[in-house]
Design an enzyme around this catalytic site. Structure first.
Site: not given
Length: 436
Positions: A88-89
């Site tokens: 998850v950036s």
């Protein structure tokens, strides 16, 4: 989402949890920070970030302070060697990419590179009259993203598809916006074919080893950038993958340097055999930069213009590795039997550092690197680069100097450093309706 580089600090799942109220407070604090830093500018994006619970899309037990940090990515899958395959950036680049895409209610949006959280944000923005398609080549990631989206109430608003992004998405499209959340070396025809005429493509594009996340709009027979952000992502897989060439340089003390070439690796790399056993020599440019000021655009300039450009890494635990980011940076070039890396030393007035180059195998590579540092200082330093993509079949015209053209499988990328008056983004009329 799989963004890992460009200032993001990767963290892995831990074993603490927080309650709902604490998560909501941290979420609001995060959005306030993103707004103050200009990463979130529109009410719709702000509302989406305040609404979607990021903690529900990361591995259980991830500390909430890390979930809601501005510049940290949370790893969700690794390979057998511990390298990240998906994450998850970091929130700053997720917000910037969505803002760069200029998304409105009723639009159809394609996300290339799945994970769940970013698709949920997009679904909030396009609303019930729009739709989101999220694709990934990894069936495990697709299954996980689909389950999380269903569990959080977005299953009916996002279609998660197992597919290779090199090809058109079967049964969907055209799309008003496409957001690519993996590092791409090229722009395949399918991405343009399934994008509406006034659409926007946001893609982390790798250019000779250096990545910029770029918003592209159509401009006749090619694409022109309208915005860009420094950030990097793990490489795309499948048919669009591009393998770098890596060469090992051992030294007499047992340490090793690795030279990575995105393209244009020297044909006579054997000329570097034993080069680390030679005495090093440093050449200084006279170009300085103040403390705490980014010089990321120098990296891009070197990737565009430096002969034999490569990225360099050193074995962990070595003296050279310990000095990384202090006396040298992992970028350099090769000229014949000489190679050099970007070096820094304290400036004479002690307000920052001076750029230079340290070489082995003679001064040739150091001189070439310093010449490009000086050229950047003269003509590129105070200009923002703009980008173009010229699909195969189109003709790249003679571009104003300084410009570089990097050739890809499906076309060519241009990078131009132009005065502000000539570097105006192409902005097309906004399209508010749904799918064509």
């Amino acid at each position: 989402m799989t963004s890992l580089n460009g200032g993001e600090h990767v963290i892995r799942a831990a074993n603490t949890t927080g309650d709902f109220e604490r998560a909501a407070r941290l979420r609001d604090e995060l959005v306030d920070t993103l707004r103050s830093r200009g990463k979130i500018v529109s009410p719709a994006v702000e509302k989406a970030f305040r609404t979607v619970a990021r903690e529900t899309f990361v591995p259980p037990g991830t500390p909430l302070e890390e979930v809601y940090a501005v510049d940290r990515a949370v790893v969700t899958k690794t390979d057998e060697h511990g390298r990240s395959l998906s994450s998850v950036s970091a929130t700053y680049i997720q917000a910037r990419m969505i803002e760069m895409a200029d998304i409105h209610p009723g639009m159809a949006v394609l996300e290339i590179g799945s994970g769940g959280y970013n698709a949920a944000l997009l679904a909030e923005i396009v609303g019930p009259d729009g739709y989101v398609v999220s694709i990934d080549i990894d069936s495990e990631i697709v299954e996980r993203a689909g389950a999380l989206l269903s569990r959080t109430g977005y299953g009916g608003r996002v279609s998660v598809v197992h597919a290779d992004a090199e090809y058109p998405v079967p049964g969907f499209g055209p799309f008003d916006r496409t957001l690519v959340t993996v590092g791409a070396w090229d722009i395949p025809p399918a991405w343009l074919d399934q994008l509406v005429a006034d659409g926007v493509l946001v893609v982390p594009l790798r250019m000779n080893g250096i990545t910029r996340t770029i918003a592209f709009r159509r401009d006749g027979d090619h694409l022109t950038s309208s915005d860009a952000e420094v950030a990097g992502f793990v490489p795309i897989q499948g048919q669009g993958a591009h393998t770098e060439r890596t060469f090992l340089l051992p030294d007499p003390n047992g340490a090793r340097l690795w030279l990575q070439f995105d393209s244009g690796a020297p044909e006579e790399i054997r000329l570097l055999d034993g080069v680390l056993a030679t005495e090093s020599v440093s050449v200084w440019s006279g170009v300085t930069i103040g403390k705490g000021i980014s010089f990321a655009d120098l990296h891009l300039w070197l990737a565009a213009f430096l002969p034999g450009f490569c990225r360099i890494s050193a074995d962990p635990g070595t003296d050279l590795a310990a000095k990384l980011g202090k006396t040298w940076f992992p970028l350099g070039g090769v000229v014949g039997g000489s190679f050099a890396y970007l070096a820094v030393r304290p400036a004479m007035d002690d307000t920052g550092v001076e750029f230079g180059a340290t070489a082995h195998g003679g001064r040739a590579a150091a001189i070439a690197l310093v010449e490009q540092i000086q050229a950047w200082d003269r003509t590129g330093r105070h200009r923002s680069p703009s980008f173009g993509f010229w699909p195969a079949g189109s003709t790249v015209p003679k571009l104003p100097e300084p410009s570089a053209v990097l050739h890809k499988r499906h076309g060519a990328v241009s990078i131009s450093w132009l005065p502000a008056s000539q570097n105006t983004p192409i902005i097309r009329p906004r399209r508010v309706g749904g799918v064509n």
